[in-house]
Structure formats: C-alpha cells, structure tokens
Scaffold this active site. Structure first.
Site, PDB file in Angstrom:
ATOM      1  CB  ALA A   1      -3.077   1.311 -12.557  1.00  0.00           C
ATOM      2  CB  CYS A   2      -4.850  -0.884  -7.141  1.00  0.00           C
ATOM      3  SG  CYS A   2      -4.146   0.591  -6.408  1.00  0.00           S
TER       4      CYS A   2
END
Length: 352
Positions: free
Chosen positions: A25-26
């Site tokens: 979940a960058c």
C-alpha cells in the site's frame, strides 16, 4: 450535470471503500520548492517484515537483460542508485540526471496477453530499472514507452503474491508521468499536475477522488484512514500546503514529514482488512542536488548517497550497499558501496 457528478463521485467513493486491499500500500508525492528544488518521496508498505532490501549503484554502459524467455536486452545510458527488494527487483531509485522511478502496487493491473505476441518481454521487476537506465526526463520516457515496443509481464513475489504494479516517474523539472496497464493496454497520465499516486483504485478514479476532497478543503477535513484513497487526499493537501522552499535540507525534511503522515504504523490490524500493510521503508530523492535518502522504519536514522560524488563511469561495475541485516546504518553512505555480482531480475520464465 450536478446530479451526474455527485452520483459519479459517490460511486467512486463506494468502490474505493470496498476495493480489494492488497498486501502492498505504497504512497508517492512530488514536492515543488522554490528555485527548481524538486523532491520526490515514497513509502514502501508490505505485509512481511523483511523484503531483503538493499541499495545498488549501477554505472553507465552496463549490459542488462530482462531474464525472460523472450528477453529485452539493453545497455544503460545513465548511472543510477536503486533500492531493490528480494535481490530480484528494482523498486525505487534515481539516476544521475535526476529522473526518479517508483514502483507501487495496483491490484487492477492487467498486462498484455501473450496470444502470439512476438515482442520481447520485460517483467515488472525490471520496469523501473529500464526507465532509469535509458532516460533523463519524463518526456523522453513517455515518448519511448508509448511506442509499446515490448510487452510488460507480471511476476509472482517470492512470498506468493501476484506482482501487479503501476509505475510513477518524475524528473528534476517537476514533470511527472503515471503508467498503468488496464485491460491489457498501456494508459499514461503525463503532466506536472500528476504529483500524487497511491494504489487502488485506478489513477483516473484517484484523480476524481482528489477533486472531491479539494472542493471540501484540507483545512476543514481530511480523511484519516490508511486506505489508498485517503492517503491520496492527505498527500495532495499537505505536499502543496507545506512550506515551499529553495533550502534543500528543509525541502527534504518537509517531504519526509509528509510521507510519514501517510505511512501505516507498524503492527496495525484492521478487522476485515487482513492485508493492510506496514510501512517498511521510505525514500526521498532530492532531484536538484542529486541526493538519494532512505529510512528503514525499524531504524531511528536516515542514510543517504550523493550521486554527484559517485563513480558511474563505464566499466566501474555494479556495487551494493548492504542494508539487509544492518538496521543501524546511518548518515552518508556514498563511499560505502562495495563491488557485488549483478543479480537477475525476478521473472515468470526464470524464478529467482
């Protein structure tokens, strides 16, 4: 028209809230300071505690292969410093021209099917590296990649997850581009305004969500969860609301502070969302002064490399800064890269 817009935004909000939560979940943001002070920051979020992360230095004129059955072969035009994962993929980095590439997860990615396609193939593990090796500016990269002369293919991560990503790039001028493969086709968003990127939903929907929150105003209310759409809204507000300065130290500190604001704290568990991922590390790239910063969230310190002081000359060979297993590394590491054997990119045809 108002009813249609409201309905469309509500549908996008609903989709964002129920979209599949991938293990990664960058977040990524580009900061526009004064006097050309451009800085790009990103977080790397992953559900495991260790990605075998190291930093590599690659010189000019280095021969590369995609390590696939129908390999794409190229020779690097530019030297680069890159953060790698699993000793098999380039996840993030900056080249000596100030071009930055960031690989982020996108569950909706669909790459071109084989179906008799005779083009050479490039696994997503090498996508960012190919861009850093070959281009100095976003415009150059967009022009070349839009020709679709090779086929990008997905990989499986060593942990078993599907490797599906989109790619963001930015250059020293502040220009940006986002590359996504949707329904087997390459979609490119090119322009200075595309300074923010997270994960799902697809980028066109991220932009619609950003417009929704902009109308509300960040000083009134901002969404606070670790969902991709909420992180997008917070970054959009904070990266532009923060002090815009020509001072590189202040600019880098500002970007670090924004990226920490959208980081996922270690050990967070959300009912019904088992794959929400901890932020394992952050990078910040000072594209004007060519300094690449890295911080492991398990470490109290930041380390960095000054690309202006590195030897990227032909024949100097690849070198590695061993960070895996060395969480106490801190400060300037420019002189501490050591010669190392070049790893092979993770590939669906030749597992690492």
């Amino acid at each position: 028209m108002k009813r249609t817009l409201k309905t469309g935004i509500c549908a996008i909000l609903s989709a964002a809230m129920v979209a599949p939560f991938a293990a990664e979940a960058c977040s990524r943001a580009v900061y526009f300071g004064e006097e050309g002070q451009t800085v790009t920051g990103r977080t790397m979020d992953w559900f495991v505690t260790d990605m075998d992360t190291n930093m590599w230095l690659y010189p000019r004129e280095l021969e590369r292969t995609s390590n696939t059955a129908s390999p794409l072969i190229w020779t690097s035009k530019y030297g680069s410093v890159v953060t790698t994962i699993y000793e098999g993929a380039s996840a993030d980095g900056m080249n000596e021209a100030g071009l930055v590439a960031n690989m982020l997860y996108l569950a909706e990615s669909e790459y071109p099917p084989e179906d008799g396609d005779t083009r050479p193939t490039l696994p997503i593990s090498a996508w960012a590296q190919y861009v850093l090796d070959n281009f100095a500016t976003v415009a150059e990269a967009v022009e070349a990649l839009a020709k679709d002369e090779f086929r990008v293919v997905a990989i499986e991560a060593p942990t078993g997850e599907a490797g599906t990503v989109h790619l963001s790039i930015s250059d020293a001028s502040g220009d940006s581009a986002i590359f996504e493969y949707l329904d087997g086709k390459l979609v490119i968003h090119h322009g200075r305004e595309f300074q923010i990127m997270t994960n799902s939903p697809t980028y066109d929907q991220q932009l619609a969500l950003a417009a929704y929150w902009k109308n509300i105003g960040g000083s009134v209310m901002l969404p606070g969860t670790n969902r991709a759409a909420d992180r997008f809204a917070r970054m959009s507000y904070y990266i532009n609301e923060a002090t815009q300065t020509a001072d590189p130290r202040r600019a880098v500190a500002t970007v670090f502070s924004v990226m920490r604001n959208v980081s996922v704290p270690l050990g967070i568990k959300i009912p019904g969302q088992p794959n929400i991922a901890d932020t394992l590390w952050l990078t910040v790239s000072d594209q004007k002064n060519k300094v690449y910063y890295y911080q492991d969230t398990n470490s109290p310190s930041i380390l960095w490399a000054n690309l202006n002081k590195l030897d990227f000359s032909e024949g100097s060979g690849p070198r590695r800064l061993l960070m895996d297993g060395n969480p106490d590394l801190a400060g300037e590491q420019t002189a501490n890269f050591q010669p190392a054997e070049l790893f092979k990119f993770l590939s669906p045809d030749a597992p690492h």
